[in-house]
Design an enzyme around this catalytic site. Structure first.
Site, mmCIF file in Angstrom:
data_model
loop_
_atom_site.group_PDB
_atom_site.id
_atom_site.type_symbol
_atom_site.label_atom_id
_atom_site.label_comp_id
_atom_site.label_asym_id
_atom_site.label_seq_id
_atom_site.Cartn_x
_atom_site.Cartn_y
_atom_site.Cartn_z
ATOM 1 C CG HIS A 72 -1.966 -1.024 1.226
ATOM 2 N ND1 HIS A 72 -3.039 -0.980 2.080
ATOM 3 C CD2 HIS A 72 -2.144 -2.137 0.469
ATOM 4 C CE1 HIS A 72 -3.831 -2.013 1.850
ATOM 5 N NE2 HIS A 72 -3.294 -2.740 0.877
ATOM 6 C CD GLU A 92 -2.095 4.042 3.219
ATOM 7 O OE1 GLU A 92 -1.776 3.424 2.176
ATOM 8 O OE2 GLU A 92 -3.256 4.048 3.659
ATOM 9 C CB CYS A 150 -6.501 -0.497 5.335
ATOM 10 S SG CYS A 150 -4.800 -1.118 5.235
ATOM 11 C CB CYS A 169 -1.916 1.445 6.279
ATOM 12 S SG CYS A 169 -1.603 0.666 4.671
#
Length: 183
Positions: A67, A69, A97, A100
């Site tokens: 991701h 992040e 999420c 993360c």
């Protein structure tokens, strides 16, 4: 006597503003969009300078943890030379999420600024709030949400609309081919 106020300050870009850094995160999200990845982008800022930037690369890297992040946090840790990101702000176009958010808590940035909320899976106040949990985890982050929300949301909506349209066109083609085969 005419009183003309100095408007030159109004014309200057505030290079320290949340909007400015979110625009940079949006640029990263557009890279993801072009690569047919879910368009989420992130930048990490320390002392007014971007020290890391990333975009979602789950499909590209074949890694469910890739991701924006996660990638930006790793890059920021390399830039700082420490796993602790104290004094940093993470800007991300979509609410983090749970995966993360957990990584964010462990990396300890001071702030997280995101564009659009995720009420179904967001972990910074949408579905759950791991960044400001009570009782707290090992760190609490200040959260600012809704920065350039409309732009961030429009990019995600466009991506998923195109994906649905493509899937529908593929189904329609399969049905058409099946119908022609029966004729």
């Amino acid at each position: 006597m005419n009183d003309v106020s100095d408007t030159s300050n109004d014309l200057m870009m505030d290079f320290q503003s949340d909007d400015y850094f979110m625009q940079m995160a949006l640029r990263e999200a557009r890279k993801a969009y072009e690569a047919k990845e879910v368009p989420v982008g992130a930048v990490v800022v320390r002392d007014g300078s971007v020290i890391a930037r990333a975009w979602n690369q789950v499909e590209t890297l074949r890694d469910a943890t890739a991701h924006a992040e996660m990638l930006s946090l790793t890059s920021a840790q390399d830039a700082v030379g420490d796993w602790r990101l104290e004094g940093c702000t993470l800007y991300v176009t979509k609410e983090p999420c749970p995966m993360c958010a957990g990584a964010i808590v462990h990396c300890r940035p001071d702030r997280v600024v995101f564009g659009c909320p995720d009420e179904k899976a967001g972990a910074a106040g949408g579905w759950i709030n791991l960044l400001e949990s009570n009782p707290p985890l090992n760190h609490r982050c200040e959260i600012s949400s809704g920065v350039l929300q409309d732009e961030c949301l429009a990019l995600l909506q466009s991506f998923f609309r195109e994906a649905r349209d493509k899937k529908k066109a593929e189904r329609d083609l399969i049905r058409k081919q099946a119908a022609e085969g029966e004729a």
